[in-house]
Design an enzyme around this catalytic site. Structure first.
Site, PDB file in Angstrom:
ATOM      1  CE1 TYR A 133      -3.658  -2.489   0.242  1.00 45.74           C
ATOM      2  CE2 TYR A 133      -2.619  -3.273   2.256  1.00 45.74           C
ATOM      3  CZ  TYR A 133      -3.550  -3.431   1.264  1.00 45.74           C
ATOM      4  OH  TYR A 133      -4.376  -4.523   1.268  1.00 45.74           O
TER       5      TYR A 133
ATOM      6  CG  ASN B 123      -9.913   1.060  -0.776  1.00 43.64           C
ATOM      7  OD1 ASN B 123     -10.349  -0.073  -0.577  1.00 43.64           O
ATOM      8  ND2 ASN B 123      -8.620   1.318  -0.850  1.00 43.64           N
TER       9      ASN B 123
ATOM     10  CG  HIS C 177     -12.634  -9.048  -0.122  1.00 45.59           C
ATOM     11  ND1 HIS C 177     -12.462  -8.829  -1.469  1.00 45.59           N
ATOM     12  CD2 HIS C 177     -11.595  -8.405   0.499  1.00 45.59           C
ATOM     13  CE1 HIS C 177     -11.348  -8.114  -1.664  1.00 45.59           C
ATOM     14  NE2 HIS C 177     -10.817  -7.837  -0.486  1.00 45.59           N
TER      15      HIS C 177
ATOM     16  CG  ASP D 223     -28.458  -5.020   0.806  1.00 44.14           C
ATOM     17  OD1 ASP D 223     -28.268  -5.490  -0.343  1.00 44.14           O
ATOM     18  OD2 ASP D 223     -28.963  -5.688   1.731  1.00 44.14           O
TER      19      ASP D 223
ATOM     20  CG  HIS E 248      -9.877  -2.743  -4.366  1.00 44.74           C
ATOM     21  ND1 HIS E 248     -10.333  -2.863  -3.074  1.00 44.74           N
ATOM     22  CD2 HIS E 248     -10.884  -3.126  -5.173  1.00 44.74           C
ATOM     23  CE1 HIS E 248     -11.583  -3.313  -3.118  1.00 44.74           C
ATOM     24  NE2 HIS E 248     -11.940  -3.474  -4.373  1.00 44.74           N
TER      25      HIS E 248
ATOM     26  CB  SER F 168      -3.296  -4.027  -3.716  1.00 49.12           C
ATOM     27  OG  SER F 168      -4.520  -4.539  -3.226  1.00 49.12           O
TER      28      SER F 168
ATOM     29  NE  ARG G   3      -5.634  -9.561   0.105  1.00 49.95           N
ATOM     30  CZ  ARG G   3      -5.783  -9.035   1.316  1.00 49.95           C
ATOM     31  NH1 ARG G   3      -6.688  -8.125   1.540  1.00 49.95           N
ATOM     32  NH2 ARG G   3      -5.002  -9.414   2.319  1.00 49.95           N
TER      33      ARG G   3
HETATM   34  C1  DQA Z   1      -7.700  -2.957  -0.539  1.00 47.93           C
HETATM   35  C2  DQA Z   1      -7.668  -4.447  -0.899  1.00 47.93           C
HETATM   36  C3  DQA Z   1      -8.444  -5.259   0.124  1.00 47.93           C
HETATM   37  O1  DQA Z   1      -8.395  -6.642  -0.220  1.00 47.93           O
HETATM   38  C4  DQA Z   1      -7.812  -5.097   1.496  1.00 47.93           C
HETATM   39  O2  DQA Z   1      -8.545  -5.818   2.465  1.00 47.93           O
HETATM   40  C5  DQA Z   1      -7.634  -3.679   1.881  1.00 47.93           C
HETATM   41  C6  DQA Z   1      -7.228  -2.713   0.875  1.00 47.93           C
HETATM   42  C7  DQA Z   1      -6.819  -2.117  -1.489  1.00 47.93           C
HETATM   43  O3  DQA Z   1      -6.940  -0.893  -1.461  1.00 47.93           O
HETATM   44  O4  DQA Z   1      -6.000  -2.669  -2.226  1.00 47.93           O
HETATM   45  O5  DQA Z   1      -7.745  -3.336   3.051  1.00 47.93           O
HETATM   46  O6  DQA Z   1      -9.034  -2.496  -0.673  1.00 47.93           O
END
Ligand code: DQA
Length: 148
Positions: free
Chosen positions: A22, A72, A78, A85, A98, A100, A109
């Protein structure tokens, strides 16, 4: 244009957690860059580790006539049917982001329960995922008469 950048669980740890994934910048620093990049009337930022609070912010954004939400949801993505909703309940566009590339990571993920009710999904570009999503929303709103 009035956009809400909404971050879910653990995103407050950005800059200190899993730096290889990140990055080293804090969420506050990333938000400051987003504000500097966009010249909108309003760029609001909100982060919460609470699922219900994320739902409340989605509802409030519609009440307060935001043009769109860049979300985000972190790990809530997940499994949170409550957030799904909440997104489905509002008429404003929500873009899932996201930092990543979730598809290049662990199997759990790969599944998002919110993608289906979001306008689109952007992942894998680090902090630029937020900016790309903001650009996408801007284009969508500017050309809302056109079918895409
Ligand atoms: C995330 C990806 C998610 O799987 C993870 O739980 C995060 C960050 C991302 O910004 O890449 O907390 O949303």
């Amino acid at each position: 244009m009035k956009f809400l950048f909404l971050n879910g669980v653990n995103l407050n740890m950005t800059g200190t957690r899993e730096k290889g994934v990140y990055g080293v910048q804090s969420l506050e620093d990333i938000n400051a860059e987003i504000t500097a990049y966009f010249n909108y009337d309003t760029c609001e930022f909100y982060q919460s580790n609470s699922e219900g609070e994320i739902c409340t912010q989605i509802q409030k954004a519609e009440e307060e006539e935001f043009d769109g939400i860049i979300l985000n949801a972190g790990a809530f993505t997940h499994y949170s049917y409550a957030i799904r909703d909440a997104i489905a309940s509002v008429d404003i566009p929500v873009i899932e982001v996201h930092m990543s590339n979730v598809h290049a990571r662990e199997e759990f993920r790969h599944k998002s329960v919110i993608s289906e009710v979001c306008k689109g999904v952007i992942c894998g570009f680090g902090k630029y995922s937020y900016i790309l999503a903001g650009e996408a929303l801007t284009l969508l709103i500017a050309n809302k008469d056109q079918t895409v």
